[in-house]
Motif scaffolding. Structure first.
Motif, PDB file in Angstrom:
ATOM      1  N   ARG A  65       0.832  -1.212   0.000  1.00 51.03           N
ATOM      2  CA  ARG A  65       0.000   0.000   0.000  1.00 51.03           C
ATOM      3  C   ARG A  65       0.862   1.255   0.000  1.00 51.03           C
ATOM      4  NH1 ARG A  65      -3.500  -2.635   2.931  1.00 51.03           N
ATOM      5  NH2 ARG A  65      -5.460  -2.807   1.861  1.00 51.03           N
ATOM      6  N   ARG A  66       1.868   1.268   0.870  1.00 52.49           N
ATOM      7  CA  ARG A  66       2.746   2.437   1.001  1.00 52.49           C
ATOM      8  C   ARG A  66       3.494   2.709  -0.289  1.00 52.49           C
ATOM      9  NH1 ARG A  66       7.985   2.475   2.115  1.00 52.49           N
ATOM     10  NH2 ARG A  66       8.001   0.316   2.812  1.00 52.49           N
ATOM     11  N   LEU A  67       4.063   1.674  -0.900  1.00 50.51           N
ATOM     12  CA  LEU A  67       4.818   1.863  -2.129  1.00 50.51           C
ATOM     13  C   LEU A  67       3.916   2.210  -3.307  1.00 50.51           C
ATOM     14  CD1 LEU A  67       7.473  -0.993  -1.828  1.00 50.51           C
ATOM     15  CD2 LEU A  67       7.741   1.446  -1.327  1.00 50.51           C
ATOM     16  N   ALA A  68       2.752   1.587  -3.367  1.00 46.60           N
ATOM     17  CA  ALA A  68       1.820   1.880  -4.460  1.00 46.60           C
ATOM     18  C   ALA A  68       1.311   3.311  -4.369  1.00 46.60           C
ATOM     19  CB  ALA A  68       0.657   0.887  -4.440  1.00 46.60           C
ATOM     20  N   SER A  74      -0.699   7.527 -13.094  1.00 45.68           N
ATOM     21  CA  SER A  74      -0.629   6.943 -14.435  1.00 45.68           C
ATOM     22  C   SER A  74       0.190   5.648 -14.485  1.00 45.68           C
ATOM     23  CB  SER A  74      -0.025   7.954 -15.416  1.00 45.68           C
ATOM     24  OG  SER A  74       1.292   8.292 -14.998  1.00 45.68           O
ATOM     25  N   ASP A  75       0.832   5.288 -13.389  1.00 46.90           N
ATOM     26  CA  ASP A  75       1.666   4.086 -13.347  1.00 46.90           C
ATOM     27  C   ASP A  75       0.779   2.859 -13.131  1.00 46.90           C
ATOM     28  OD1 ASP A  75       3.476   1.985 -12.631  1.00 46.90           O
ATOM     29  OD2 ASP A  75       4.952   3.498 -12.031  1.00 46.90           O
ATOM     30  N   GLY A  76       0.778   1.956 -14.094  1.00 46.35           N
ATOM     31  CA  GLY A  76      -0.057   0.760 -14.021  1.00 46.35           C
ATOM     32  C   GLY A  76       0.272  -0.163 -12.869  1.00 46.35           C
ATOM     33  N   ARG A  77       1.482  -0.082 -12.354  1.00 47.66           N
ATOM     34  CA  ARG A  77       1.849  -0.932 -11.222  1.00 47.66           C
ATOM     35  C   ARG A  77       1.000  -0.619  -9.999  1.00 47.66           C
ATOM     36  NH1 ARG A  77       8.167   0.176 -11.347  1.00 47.66           N
ATOM     37  NH2 ARG A  77       7.260   2.233 -11.621  1.00 47.66           N
ATOM     38  N   GLY A  78       0.616   0.632  -9.839  1.00 50.05           N
ATOM     39  CA  GLY A  78      -0.244   1.009  -8.724  1.00 50.05           C
ATOM     40  C   GLY A  78      -1.627   0.394  -8.858  1.00 50.05           C
ATOM     41  N   ALA A  79      -2.147   0.380 -10.085  1.00 45.16           N
ATOM     42  CA  ALA A  79      -3.463  -0.216 -10.324  1.00 45.16           C
ATOM     43  C   ALA A  79      -3.427  -1.718 -10.052  1.00 45.16           C
ATOM     44  CB  ALA A  79      -3.915   0.059 -11.754  1.00 45.16           C
ATOM     45  N   ARG A 119       7.576  -5.927  -7.358  1.00 39.78           N
ATOM     46  CA  ARG A 119       7.409  -5.199  -8.622  1.00 39.78           C
ATOM     47  C   ARG A 119       7.183  -3.706  -8.412  1.00 39.78           C
ATOM     48  NH1 ARG A 119       4.254 -10.218 -10.789  1.00 39.78           N
ATOM     49  NH2 ARG A 119       5.986 -11.282 -11.789  1.00 39.78           N
ATOM     50  N   LEU A 120       7.219  -3.274  -7.169  1.00 33.48           N
ATOM     51  CA  LEU A 120       7.048  -1.855  -6.860  1.00 33.48           C
ATOM     52  C   LEU A 120       8.391  -1.247  -6.491  1.00 33.48           C
ATOM     53  CD1 LEU A 120       3.802  -2.088  -4.716  1.00 33.48           C
ATOM     54  CD2 LEU A 120       4.003  -1.248  -7.062  1.00 33.48           C
TER      55      LEU A 120
END
Length: 128
Positions: A65-68, A74-79, A119-120
């Motif tokens: 959660r913190r890293l996302a 716009s970064d798909g890794r967060g989604a 992956r974050l």
């Protein structure tokens, strides 16, 4: 035994960011649980293992959660992290059972959270 308790007030989650996860023993536990062929443990033993995995899953989810949250929208890794976190929240809200199935599900959850965490990117620390 005392009738008093102390409540820790940490609204920013700073304690979690200061304590690194001890990943190696939990990865070993996940590997062992997922390799079980036909375990025959007492239900209380399954519950204890599930509790350990649940606590660790919550800690890993907090890191995800913190890293996302630090990523640009716009970064798909967060989604993708949000999808995994929603799944984790649902699984962690299910009551624990004293079964191998429950323990395996918690082990799979820890593995999925670590996969997403890896992956974050770590946020860049400001130099002062």
């Amino acid at each position: 035994m005392s009738d008093t308790s102390v409540v820790l007030h940490d609204p920013l989650g700073l304690i979690e960011t200061e304590l690194p996860l001890d990943r190696v023993p939990y990865e070993a536990l996940v590997t062992a649980v997922l390799a079980w062929k036909d375990p025959d443990l007492d239900p209380r033993d399954y519950e204890q293992i599930a509790l350990q995995l649940t606590g660790h899953a919550r800690a890993v989810a907090a890191d995800v959660r913190r890293l996302a949250a630090a990523l640009p929208k716009s970064d798909g890794r967060g989604a993708l992290a949000e999808v995994v976190l929603r799944e984790a929240d649902g699984r962690l809200s299910a009551p624990l059972e004293g079964t191998a199935r429950c323990v395996r599900n918690r082990a799979r959850l820890v593995r999925a959270l670590y996969t997403r965490l890896d992956r974050l990117p770590e946020p860049v620390q400001a130099v002062t």
